[in-house]
Design a protein around this motif. Sequence first.
Motif, PDB file in Angstrom:
ATOM      1  N   GLU A 235       0.869  -1.172   0.029  1.00  0.00           N
ATOM      2  CA  GLU A 235       0.152  -0.087   0.198  1.00  0.00           C
ATOM      3  C   GLU A 235       1.005   1.233   0.174  1.00  0.00           C
ATOM      4  O   GLU A 235       0.480   2.268  -0.527  1.00  0.00           O
ATOM      5  N   GLN A 236       1.987   1.264   0.901  1.00  0.00           N
ATOM      6  CA  GLN A 236       2.631   2.340   0.734  1.00  0.00           C
ATOM      7  C   GLN A 236       3.719   2.670  -0.374  1.00  0.00           C
ATOM      8  O   GLN A 236       3.766   3.773  -1.014  1.00  0.00           O
TER       9      GLN A 236
ATOM     10  N   GLU B 219       1.100   4.111  -2.789  1.00  0.00           N
ATOM     11  CA  GLU B 219       0.932   5.561  -2.557  1.00  0.00           C
ATOM     12  C   GLU B 219       2.049   6.549  -2.867  1.00  0.00           C
ATOM     13  O   GLU B 219       2.020   7.558  -3.139  1.00  0.00           O
ATOM     14  N   LYS B 220       3.393   6.101  -2.723  1.00  0.00           N
ATOM     15  CA  LYS B 220       4.685   6.846  -2.943  1.00  0.00           C
ATOM     16  C   LYS B 220       5.273   6.770  -4.030  1.00  0.00           C
ATOM     17  O   LYS B 220       5.816   7.519  -4.631  1.00  0.00           O
TER      18      LYS B 220
ATOM     19  N   SER C 169       1.125   5.107  -7.978  1.00  0.00           N
ATOM     20  CA  SER C 169      -0.055   6.060  -8.174  1.00  0.00           C
ATOM     21  C   SER C 169       0.261   7.325  -8.644  1.00  0.00           C
ATOM     22  O   SER C 169      -0.516   8.001  -9.515  1.00  0.00           O
TER      23      SER C 169
END
Length: 327
Positions: free
Chosen positions: A223-224, A227-228, A231
């Motif tokens: 997930e990180q 996000e980083k 995406s």
Amino acid sequence: MMKIRAHYIVIIILLLTSCSNKVRVVLLPDTQTYAEKFPQILDSQLDWIATNSKKIDFVLQQGDLTQNNNKTEWDLVKKAFSKIDERVPYILAVGNHDMGSGPGKFADVRNSELFNQYFKYADFSSKKYFGGAFEKDKLDNSYYLINTGKIKWLVITLEFGPRNEVLDWANYIAAKYPDRLTIVNTHAYMYNDNTRIGEGDKWRPQAYGVGKDSGPKAVNDGEQIWEKLISKNPNIRWVFSGHILDSGVGTLISTNEKGLPVYQMLANFQQGVEGSVNGGNGFLRIIDMDFKKKTATIKTYSPYLKIFKEEKEHSFIFNDVNFSPAK
């Protein structure tokens, strides 16, 4: 005679055009149990790739090449992959079983000395498709520039639980090549419930010794990473990973910040995955992309058993695929 020659020229042009509209990528996840117990199955996978190399554009391996990170297993892995040297481009990832302070110590520290000893930076950096690496003389985090007909690819391979500073570097590389359709290849990203690895999930990178690091060295889960890195870059459109047990599969299509689809897949067949036999019986993933039809067909095949997995989670098609890197 001129008419006959012209006829053959037309046929050749048509064949070349047809080939340029299609790409085949082979995924070779988590070979660790083969390295430990069943080297003949690993050999069958690489033999099949070598035999079919003219039909394969490139091969991506998702980490955990070995089970115990010892020289015996690395010898077997290196010998197997040597079968496809100079036949087809291949890119490797470092898994938690490929790093540590010693054999059998999994990611207690970020030490990938044996991986880089057997798969040397000097050998890969001499290949025409090699782009560069995050750290001098280490392939743990590296990128590759591959051209397949109409499509120019950027493949970024990332270490297990990539550090913040590594994701900063990967962002720089993705932004440097905005015109290239980009794949991120890494060990731990997708979970078995069709979501990305996050808080509360088993086998999260933060649960290992390297997870204690902080600041620029802090590790990131799926997930990180999304996000980083994923995406934020419109050209990153595919993510491949392994690592996770239970069903060993997960598939997710997400929309990035530019409103473009990102295709994310977990595939893992190692010992410990539900229903696994002989550490996975040699199953690998074949991805056939057709740019004209805008499809990506995913099949799961074992060169060892010479059979396909027919279940829907192992055999499926993405339709209306957008193969443009930025729109």
